[in-house]
Design an enzyme around this catalytic site. Structure first.
Site, short mmCIF file in Angstrom:
data_model
loop_
_atom_site.label_atom_id
_atom_site.label_comp_id
_atom_site.label_asym_id
_atom_site.label_seq_id
_atom_site.Cartn_x
_atom_site.Cartn_y
_atom_site.Cartn_z
N GLU A 50 0.81 -1.21 0.00
CA GLU A 50 0.00 0.00 0.00
C GLU A 50 0.85 1.27 0.00
O GLU A 50 0.42 2.30 -0.49
CB GLU A 50 -0.96 0.01 1.19
CG GLU A 50 -2.10 -1.00 1.08
CD GLU A 50 -1.71 -2.38 1.59
OE1 GLU A 50 -0.52 -2.60 1.91
OE2 GLU A 50 -2.61 -3.24 1.68
N PHE A 112 -11.37 -6.90 14.58
CA PHE A 112 -10.30 -7.39 13.72
C PHE A 112 -9.96 -6.34 12.65
O PHE A 112 -10.85 -5.83 11.98
CB PHE A 112 -10.71 -8.71 13.06
CG PHE A 112 -9.68 -9.25 12.11
CD1 PHE A 112 -8.42 -9.64 12.59
CD2 PHE A 112 -9.93 -9.33 10.75
CE1 PHE A 112 -7.46 -10.11 11.70
CE2 PHE A 112 -8.98 -9.81 9.88
CZ PHE A 112 -7.74 -10.20 10.36
N GLN A 113 -8.72 -6.02 12.52
CA GLN A 113 -8.20 -5.03 11.56
C GLN A 113 -8.83 -3.66 11.73
O GLN A 113 -9.05 -2.94 10.76
CB GLN A 113 -8.35 -5.54 10.12
CG GLN A 113 -7.44 -6.75 9.88
CD GLN A 113 -7.32 -7.13 8.42
OE1 GLN A 113 -8.20 -6.89 7.62
NE2 GLN A 113 -6.19 -7.75 8.08
N LYS A 162 -17.20 -0.64 6.36
CA LYS A 162 -17.58 -1.66 5.39
C LYS A 162 -19.09 -1.71 5.15
O LYS A 162 -19.54 -1.80 4.01
CB LYS A 162 -17.10 -3.03 5.92
CG LYS A 162 -17.49 -4.18 5.02
CD LYS A 162 -16.95 -5.50 5.53
CE LYS A 162 -17.26 -6.60 4.52
NZ LYS A 162 -16.65 -7.88 4.91
N MET A 471 24.16 7.94 2.22
CA MET A 471 24.11 9.25 2.87
C MET A 471 24.38 9.12 4.37
O MET A 471 25.03 9.97 4.99
CB MET A 471 22.75 9.91 2.62
CG MET A 471 22.64 11.30 3.20
SD MET A 471 23.93 12.41 2.57
CE MET A 471 23.13 13.04 1.10
#
Ligand SMILES: Cc1ncc(C[n+]2csc(CCOP(=O)(O)OP(=O)(O)O)c2C)c(N)n1
Ligand SMILES: [Mg+2]
Lengths: 573, 193
Positions: A50, A112-113, A162, A471
């Protein structure tokens, strides 16, 4: 007819002229993906992480000037977007991120999530929404795009549960107007302030234009060119301001600051008037503020009032859209010559040739970037990662066209080089897009080579493979007694084989003599290509003004470093 | 940052939406602004609340505070109020120990301060005082010897006097016409000049 929340999202995106979205599905956003086949005009590009969706949306937005759109599911999908969103916020890039959320009844229950995405992204978005019914979606999307695109652009996140996508229905009608009583970006500069600015410009003996990203955002190239030429004002470009002014123009002095051209920083130091256009006096530009531009008055033009006098006090502040302010200012600017001043800057350039590349047979990244710029005749879109290669690209690439350098300037997010280049190529399919990658950053997002291969997104990847987090190694070299803790990448994969594993041609370059031909070969390939340049491992970026220091502490050449270290012994940098 | 640190009163009119207090407090925390007090309540307009902040800092900090507050989408208007030209009040509830011997002395104090006794118990009184912070502090200090049980203060609410002006207002500007997703920036290559 009533539509579901998911259908309403798709309808609304089409009303906003969205033609491509980057994302990955998951449980909470699945209803939206379920509706997508009904809307084939909405092209969905499936990425592999993502973070790439957000950064591709960023690259896409920069080249098109339209908000880029990314999508993710709730929880881990959404949190993976955050680095890309934060980068867009720092660089003022319009993106709209749509995330699925757990169903309304589950919110706040550690379902959940479930993650609190509006909470998490609150400080790294321009605004965000949790939309709790299908009926509210059109206005939220309308407002989100408007906020993202106008004023000082930035990312907006829309979190949708959802069940709002799946079960909730509403009549669809897309609003004509935004509903934002508290959001009115100032577009036109105050006329009397504009007069005062013109006055200061007329009085200045040693003016400098500090050209920032705002010029690119408001597409004010022509106005800036006119201002510079009419009053003969040298132009210094910030990192994100590079390609806002033609590289080869005799008034272009280049990038100032930490790894800028010595003469650009010196010109600022000598200047009696800074005309700061759409830039925000970042610490990488100014160094120690108390020593910055000690003799200069400041005309500061920016669309974001909070940037004015935040770091450097403005003598004449002007809030407004840069293009519109400059259009109003130009009629008041008298033609002028600053021959002596321009010559003085030119003399500094001759005495302090920071852009010079040392003579050697070794494979120097600077040489590669200069060659790449020559071979593409300054016409490529250059996207970079973060680190040494980024600074060398800023120093050595030439740009014939405006808006041609895409880099994570404010956040400095490694891994940007792969997905942002991908998004840029999707947004500008006719352009040659070169991704200048670090071996470190490339490995953070190289999974999206698969996305390039799958969709034939023909980005040319040039890895400046020094086997180091270069760097950081340079800082250890200068400031931490050369103790290279955790910066050596001694087990880098074979990037050529890796490319081939993705079905992408890979080219390895180990010698200076192969540089030009490999670049030409890569450009002849119709699709994506990976060129692995095994560069000089311990090359450092010069000049360097150490963090928090000023011009007088500048390390212009390698031989100045030991003296600097000796005099700063014991000082933690 | 230069200049003396002082207390400044800032009033913001905000949309009454979930999370707006969170946005405001997150902004103060993130940018390191010091809030001495914050009071929120309904305004005269439906769906709009008014917040009064007392903020510590110099002039440059106040400029940043008002500008950053103004950037929040749900903030409609921000005003910095000039100290001399406002009416400012705070409410305090003070529960103080009161015995038969001290009670009348406390009542006298309450009267002098034009405060009210709003609850009387066998061992204590609750005093309500609406006033400026200084007077509340003074009353608190005088009550301390009797034994303070509990104090609750609302923080300042403030309003500009009818005849006065506010010092800092949202930067003036026109509403740009809404555009379709950046349609004015065509994808076509715009030349430098
Ligand atoms: C995501 C992220 N992690 C860590 C850093 C700190 N950092 C800055 S530059 C750099 C090294 C980058 O290495 P590489 O991509 O190989 O580029 P090089 O400097 O070698 O050209 C690191 C680790 C960062 N900028 N971004
Ligand atoms: Mg490296």
């Amino acid at each position: 007819m009533k539509l579901t929340g998911a259908q309403i999202v798709c309808e609304s995106l089409l009303r906003e002229n969205v033609d491509v979205v980057f994302g990955i599905p998951g449980g909470a956003i699945l209803p939206l993906y379920g509706a997508m086949p009904e809307y084939p005009q909405l092209r969905h590009i499936l990425v592999r992480h993502e973070q790439a969706a957000a950064m591709a949306a960023d690259g896409y937005a920069r080249v098109t000037g339209k908000a880029g759109v990314c999508m993710a599911t709730s929880g881990p999908g959404a949190t993976n977007l955050v680095t890309g969103i934060a980068s867009a916020q720092m660089d003022s890039i319009p993106i709209v991120a749509i995330t699925g959320q757990v169903p309304r009844a589950a919110i706040g229950k550690d379902a959940f999530q479930e993650t609190d995405m509006t909470g998490i992204t609150l400080p790294v978005t321009k605004h965000n929404y949790l939309v709790m019914s299908a009926a509210e979606i059109p206005q939220a999307i309308k407002d989100a795009f408007y906020i993202a695109n106008t004023g000082r652009p930035g990312p907006v996140l829309i979190d949708i549960p959802k069940d709002v996508l799946l079960n909730d229905e509403a009549e669809f009608s897309y609003p004509d107007d935004v509903d934002l009583p508290g959001y009115k970006p100032t577009m036109d500069g105050h006329p009397s302030q504009i007069q005062k600015a013109a006055q200061l410009i007329a009085e200045a003996k040693r003016p400098i234009i500090l050209a920032g990203h705002g010029i690119i955002i408001s597409r004010a190239y022509q106005e800036v060119l006119e201002l510079a030429e009419r009053a003969q004002i040298p132009v210094v470009t910030t990192l994100l301001g590079i390609s806002s002014f033609p590289s080869e123009h005799f008034l272009n002095v280049g990038m100032p600051g930490m790894h800028g051209m010595a003469y650009a920083s010196m010109a600022i130091n000598e200047s009696d008037l800074l005309i700061s256009l759409g830039m925000r006096f970042d610490d990488r530009v100014t160094g120690r503020l108390s020593d910055f531009a000690p003799n200069a008055k400041v005309v500061h033009i920016d669309v974001d009032p909070s940037e004015i006098s935040k770091n450097v006090k403005a003598t004449v502040p002007i809030v407004g859209d840069l293009k519109r302010v400059l259009q109003a200012l130009l009629p008041h600017v008298e033609p002028a010559v600053h021959a002596e001043w321009v010559q003085q800057v030119e003399d500094m350039r001759v005495e302090h040739p920071s852009h010079r590349i040392r003579e050697t047979d070794k494979l120097l990244p600077q040489y590669i970037l200069r060659t790449l710029s020559d071979v593409t005749d300054g016409n490529a879109l250059v996207v970079t990662g973060v680190g040494q290669h980024q600074m060398w690209a800023a120093q050595h690439c030439r740009f014939k066209n405006p808006n041609s350098l895409i880099t994570s300037g404010g956040l400095g997010a490694m891994g940007f080089e792969v997905p942002a280049a991908m998004g840029a190529k999707v947004g500008a399919p006719d352009k040659v897009v070169w991704s200048i990658a670090g071996d470190g950053g490339f490995q953070m997002t190289l999974c999206d080579l698969a996305t390039c291969a799958e969709n034939n997104i023909a980005v040319k990847f040039a890895i400046m493979n020094n086997g180091y987090l270069g760097m950081v190694r340079q800082w250890q070299d200068f400031f931490y007694n050369k103790v290279y803790t955790a910066t050596s990448y001694s087990a880098n994969p074979d990037f050529v084989k890796l490319a081939e594993a993705y079905g992408i041609p890979g080219i390895r370059v180990t010698d200076k003599s192969q540089v030009e031909s490999s670049i030409r070969q890569a450009m002849m390939e119709p699709g994506p290509v990976v060129v692995d340049f095994l560069v000089e491992p311990e090359e450092n970026v010069f000049p360097m003004i150490p963090a928090g220091e000023s011009l007088s502490e500048m390390l212009e050449e390698p031989d100045q470093v030991p003296a600097f270290q000796a005099s700063n012994e014991g000082i933690a940098t | 940052m230069s200049g003396a640190t002082e207390r400044h009163t800032i009033v913001a009119l905000v949309q009454d939406q979930p999370g707006v207090l969170n946005r405001v407090s997150s902004l103060f925390r993130r940018r390191g602004f010091n809030i001495a007090s914050l009071a929120v309540g309904q305004s005269e307009q439906p769906n709009l609340s008014r917040m009064t902040f007392v903020v510590e800092g110099d002039i440059a900090t106040m400029e940043q505070v008002t500008k950053q507050l103004n950037k929040l989408i749900e903030v409609i208007k921000v005003s910095e109020l000039v100290e001399e030209e406002i009416v400012a009040r705070e409410v305090a509830l003070i529960k103080v120990r009161a015995t038969p011997t001290t009670r009348s002395e406390i009542i006298q104090l309450v009267n002098i301060f034009r405060a009210n006794i709003v609850d009387v118990g066998p061992q204590s009184l609750i005093i309500e005082i609406t006033s400026g912070e200084d007077k509340i502090d003074a009353m608190y200090n005088l009550l301390r010897p009797f034994g303070i049980r509990e104090v609750m203060r609302t923080g300042r609410i403030a309003m500009a006097r009818s005849a006065s002006e506010t010092r800092a207002e949202r930067p003036r500007g026109d509403t740009p016409t809404p555009t379709k997703n950046g349609a004015e920036h065509e994808q076509t290559q715009v030349p430098y000049g």
